[in-house]
Enzyme design. Structure first.
Site: not given
Ligand code: AG3
Length: 276
Positions: A31, A137, A155, A162
């Site tokens: 991102q 991950d 969070d 994703p």
């Protein structure tokens, strides 16, 4: 020259903030990561142009996503955080003396890097010796750690890209299995105004997996609608059964013994769609 940051909060609604300075602006594998300095909210972390947290209002979100669950558990020793690379959640967790280990799993190293460089008031908790940071991950980590944690905190970003998997029934089952027999988990679950379906689905799914499923809320001015929800799934402890005198004095600006209970009191419009 005037610089403004704009997030499209919904298809028809935007929030704009004046920017004093761009402190960090990089594209990671996942991102676009930016830290902006703004006059109204102080420093602000954005991911793909979505506001994640700001220095002025982050305390509400980070105190609510942590203390409500940690206090409900009474003796959380091993805690997992998935996401939240800014560090705000970890900073709140380490305020609890009984926590022996906080494992922080963030998928994007660049978010951690940006926070360490430009958001010191959030990332300060990373220095605590009980904290283990793992860049991997979160879904895989949860799958590979059965019966391990007292509390798990999700969070996450909004459920796009994703983060979609972090709102799925399959993932919640894996979270259930990664918790010890009296464990509990808390996830951020978006706006009661704009994300009614997400909240309904999460609550319905959690009721099918955990004996106790609850929704609570706080206020985050920079998030869509301002009001914000959190969902809890618990194997044993009920947050509503916590007695005010059991709530420790923590250094907080939003969370308190009264807020612990009042945050579970839902407005009728939310209660109504949860009952459906
Ligand atoms: N997690 C992001 C909450 C979602 C915000 N959504 C939005 N602005 N559209 C926050 C991470 C903080 N540790």
């Amino acid at each position: 020259m005037e610089v403004w940051f704009t997030e499209d909060q919904t298809k028809n609604l935007r929030i704009s903030c004046r920017v004093k300075k761009v402190l960090y602006n990089e594209v990671s594998y996942f991102q676009k990561v930016a830290v902006l300095d703004t006059p109204e909210f102080g420093r602000m972390l954005t991911l793909d142009n979505v506001i994640q947290t700001t220095e002025r209002d982050e305390f509400v979100y980070h105190e609510m996503i942590t203390h409500v669950g940690l206090v409900t558990h009474h003796n959380p020793r091993k805690v997992l955080v998935v996401g939240g690379g800014d560090g705000g959640t970890i900073r709140e967790i380490v305020k609890h003396k009984e926590v022996e280990k906080a494992v922080h799993v963030e998928i994007d190293q660049k978010v951690i890097e940006a926070a360490k460089q430009h958001l010191p008031t959030l990332s300060s908790g990373f220095e605590d010796p009980r904290v283990e940071i793992r860049v991997e991950d979160g879904i895989k980590h949860v799958q590979e750690h059965k019966n391990t944690y007292d509390m798990i905190i999700i969070d996450s970003t909004d459920p796009v890209g994703p983060a979609v998997g972090l709102f799925s029934e399959e993932f919640y089952r894996q979270v259930h299995d990664a918790l010890k027999e009296d464990g509990l988990f808390v996830a951020q679950t978006e706006s009661p105004f704009f994300n009614r379906e997400i909240i309904q689905n999460v609550q319905k799914t959690l009721s099918g997996i955990f004996p106790i499923a609850r929704l609570f809320h706080g206020v985050v001015p920079t998030y869509p609608g301002g009001a914000w929800t959190f969902s809890m799934g618990s194997k044993k402890y009920d947050p509503l059964a916590v007695k005010p005198e059991e709530i420790p004095q923590l250094e907080t600006k939003w969370y308190s013994a009264d807020i612990h209970h009042s945050s579970f009191i839902l407005p009728p419009f939310v209660q109504e769609y949860l009952n459906k």
